[in-house]
Design an enzyme around this catalytic site. Structure first.
Site, PDB file in Angstrom:
ATOM      1  N   HIS A  15      -4.479  -1.768   4.875  1.00  0.00           N
ATOM      2  CA  HIS A  15      -5.405  -1.670   5.991  1.00  0.00           C
ATOM      3  C   HIS A  15      -4.955  -2.896   6.928  1.00  0.00           C
ATOM      4  O   HIS A  15      -3.860  -3.561   6.726  1.00  0.00           O
ATOM      5  CB  HIS A  15      -6.990  -2.178   5.454  1.00  0.00           C
ATOM      6  CG  HIS A  15      -7.289  -3.752   4.959  1.00  0.00           C
ATOM      7  ND1 HIS A  15      -8.246  -4.172   4.913  1.00  0.00           N
ATOM      8  CD2 HIS A  15      -6.148  -4.538   5.031  1.00  0.00           C
ATOM      9  CE1 HIS A  15      -8.196  -5.435   4.374  1.00  0.00           C
ATOM     10  NE2 HIS A  15      -6.802  -5.777   4.545  1.00  0.00           N
ATOM     11  N   CYS A  34      -4.287 -10.406   7.249  1.00  0.00           N
ATOM     12  CA  CYS A  34      -4.981  -9.334   7.316  1.00  0.00           C
ATOM     13  C   CYS A  34      -4.829  -8.623   8.689  1.00  0.00           C
ATOM     14  O   CYS A  34      -5.130  -7.280   8.855  1.00  0.00           O
ATOM     15  CB  CYS A  34      -6.395  -9.250   6.717  1.00  0.00           C
ATOM     16  SG  CYS A  34      -6.342  -9.214   4.841  1.00  0.00           S
ATOM     17  N   HIS A  40      -1.010  -3.816   5.630  1.00  0.00           N
ATOM     18  CA  HIS A  40      -0.428  -4.290   4.210  1.00  0.00           C
ATOM     19  C   HIS A  40      -1.366  -3.939   3.214  1.00  0.00           C
ATOM     20  O   HIS A  40      -2.490  -3.550   3.688  1.00  0.00           O
ATOM     21  CB  HIS A  40      -0.836  -6.008   4.118  1.00  0.00           C
ATOM     22  CG  HIS A  40      -2.035  -6.394   4.345  1.00  0.00           C
ATOM     23  ND1 HIS A  40      -2.568  -6.485   5.675  1.00  0.00           N
ATOM     24  CD2 HIS A  40      -2.947  -6.600   3.611  1.00  0.00           C
ATOM     25  CE1 HIS A  40      -3.932  -6.748   5.669  1.00  0.00           C
ATOM     26  NE2 HIS A  40      -3.988  -6.936   4.383  1.00  0.00           N
ATOM     27  N   HIS A  81      -4.302   5.358  -2.002  1.00  0.00           N
ATOM     28  CA  HIS A  81      -2.918   5.480  -1.486  1.00  0.00           C
ATOM     29  C   HIS A  81      -3.145   5.873  -0.147  1.00  0.00           C
ATOM     30  O   HIS A  81      -2.230   6.434   0.535  1.00  0.00           O
ATOM     31  CB  HIS A  81      -1.940   6.264  -2.213  1.00  0.00           C
ATOM     32  CG  HIS A  81      -1.470   5.246  -3.599  1.00  0.00           C
ATOM     33  ND1 HIS A  81      -2.043   5.413  -4.641  1.00  0.00           N
ATOM     34  CD2 HIS A  81       0.046   5.092  -3.793  1.00  0.00           C
ATOM     35  CE1 HIS A  81      -1.492   4.873  -5.347  1.00  0.00           C
ATOM     36  NE2 HIS A  81      -0.248   4.480  -4.843  1.00  0.00           N
TER      37      HIS A  81
HETATM   38 NI    NI Z   1      -5.914  -7.676   3.934  1.00  0.00          NI
END
Ligand code: NI
Length: 136
Positions: A15, A34, A40, A81
């Site tokens: 995400h 993030c 990642h 996945h």
């Molecule tokens: Ni994250």
């Protein structure tokens, strides 16, 4: 007698947390690593809890084989996945935070459960960071 049955599941997914209307700098400031534009992955751990009366005929609150299949079909197949931002319509305009993923999962499972059963989901994004949601 009301009690709770639990089922654990697992999926890996990628995400990126960001807002399109913010600069990369601002996104990094708020979402940290993030917000990486190249995405990642996380190893998500899911715990689903279903609470209800024990059926006197079967002795089950809910057949755990059915719960297993339900989680497989509603969560593992669509999420595992995958790139959540790019491949799941639910996150086209919704940041795939642990919070939002938990709500999406709860809604998907809720639709398939009998009305008299209560549902709670716990989602681990890392071994130490997790969220819980039981509706509203
Ligand atoms: Ni994250």
């Amino acid at each position: 007698m009301r009690l709770t049955v639990h089922r654990k599941a697992h999926f890996n997914a990628a995400h990126r947390l960001y807002r399109k209307d913010w600069s990369d700098e601002k996104n990094f400031e708020v979402f940290g690593k993030c917000s990486n534009p190249h995405y990642h992955g996380h190893n998500y751990e899911l715990e689903v809890a279903v609470t209800g009366e024990i059926d006197p005929e079967t002795g089950f609150v809910m057949d755990l084989k059915r719960l297993k299949t339900l989680i497989y079909e509603e969560v593992e197949v669509p999420f595992d996945h995958k790139n959540l931002n790019e491949e799941l319509p639910e996150f086209k305009d919704l940041n795939p935070t642990a919070e939002n993923i938990a709500v999406v999962i709860w809604n998907k499972i809720r639709k398939k459960l009998r009305k008299n059963l209560a549902l709670k989901v716990k989602l681990y994004e890392t071994p130490r960071n997790f969220v819980t949601y039981k509706g509203n």
